[in-house]
Design an enzyme around this catalytic site. Structure first.
Site, PDB file in Angstrom:
ATOM      1  N   GLU A  36     -61.208 -56.509  84.181  1.00  0.00           N
ATOM      2  CA  GLU A  36     -60.465 -57.637  83.628  1.00  0.00           C
ATOM      3  C   GLU A  36     -59.004 -57.356  83.904  1.00  0.00           C
ATOM      4  OE1 GLU A  36     -58.032 -59.716  81.925  1.00  0.00           O
ATOM      5  OE2 GLU A  36     -58.485 -58.542  80.128  1.00  0.00           O
ATOM      6  N   CYS A  72     -52.287 -61.220  79.798  1.00  0.00           N
ATOM      7  CA  CYS A  72     -52.826 -61.578  81.109  1.00  0.00           C
ATOM      8  C   CYS A  72     -53.241 -63.041  81.169  1.00  0.00           C
ATOM      9  CB  CYS A  72     -53.995 -60.668  81.470  1.00  0.00           C
ATOM     10  SG  CYS A  72     -55.245 -60.553  80.186  1.00  0.00           S
TER      11      CYS A  72
END
Length: 273
Positions: A36, A72
């Site tokens: 991720e 993010c």
């Protein structure tokens, strides 16, 4: 740990640069891996979205400035339709300019500190690069605000307007309170610009036309799309990205089954009695 033969699965969350290295090392022994990684996430605002009184507040949530942009999934590429561009930009700049930056333990604070000196220097470098580049409109210069608090590395929000999707500021993950605003007119054009990125983690769509919203959401190359909201992820929802934003999915039943279990086929032939 990634190299150790006793580790069957590696799950990494972090930067694309480090994730790429983790994947390479894991690949040497064919270890299972999920990544991720980073994002440069588009936030697309259609003209009718301006009817929502909470639009600016939700844009702030999607840009994650209250985490100092250190997320993010931050909607750091803001695509505003030209019909509402000036009005929304002005309201956004006014709101961001009034955010209180300071000690995160103070309840009056809106924006806390950048995580460390190295990241502060990186974000500052991006901001200075944008300010010094000809043709870039600095709608809000956060670096102009000086903070006397020496307990951390503080930075106010910065907004670069009239952006080009090919700018460095529009292409690279800054991971700080920096928003790049890009005007658009055509739906196909804005989807093409949104997808023109090495990343594909999250995306945001703002419109009260449900058909348009779903059509846009399906066209976007992103693992997680929110419509008319900018909040966090709900438990059980699949989470992960396209392209250089990662491999695999997390935080969901499908992610747990596909990413953390093995499938075994067993065939048995019984002896005839």
């Amino acid at each position: 740990m990634v190299q150790h033969p006793g580790v069957d699965k590696v799950s990494f969350t972090g930067s694309t640069e480090v994730g790429r290295h983790v994947g390479q090392v894991a690949g040497e022994r064919i270890a299972h891996v999920s990544l991720e990684l980073g994002g440069k996430n588009p936030s697309i605002v259609f003209p009718d979205a301006i009817e929502d009184d909470d639009l600016i507040a939700n844009l702030l949530l999607s840009s994650r400035v209250h985490r100092q942009g250190q997320s993010c999934t931050a909607g750091s590429r803001l695509f505003l339709h030209r019909d509402i561009y000036d009005e929304v930009l002005a309201r956004l700049v006014e709101t961001l300019g009034s955010q209180v930056v300071g000690n995160p333990l103070d309840e009056a604070t809106d924006i806390g500190a950048i995580i460390n000196e190295k990241q502060f220097a990186s974000v500052t470098g991006f901001v200075e690069d944008g300010i010094d580049t000809d043709g870039i409109d600095v709608a809000l210069d956060g670096s102009a605000r000086v903070f006397d608090d020496k307990t951390g590395y503080y930075m106010a929000p910065t907004v670069f307007a009239g952006a080009d999707n090919q700018w460095r500021l529009s292409r690279e993950e800054i991971f700080g309170p920096v928003v790049v605003v890009i005007p658009w007119s055509d739906e196909n054009e804005v989807i093409e610009m949104a997808n023109d990125s090495n990343y594909g983690l999250a995306a945001y769509v703002w419109t009260h036309d449900l058909d348009r919203a779903l059509k846009t959401a399906h066209a976007l190359e992103a693992g997680w799309v929110q419509i008319n909201q900018g909040g966090g992820q709900l438990p059980g929802q699949s989470y992960g990205g396209y392209k250089q934003s990662g491999i695999g999915r997390e935080a969901s039943l499908e992610g747990m089954i596909a990413g953390f279990t093995q499938t075994k086929q067993i065939n048995v032939k019984l002896r005839n009695n």
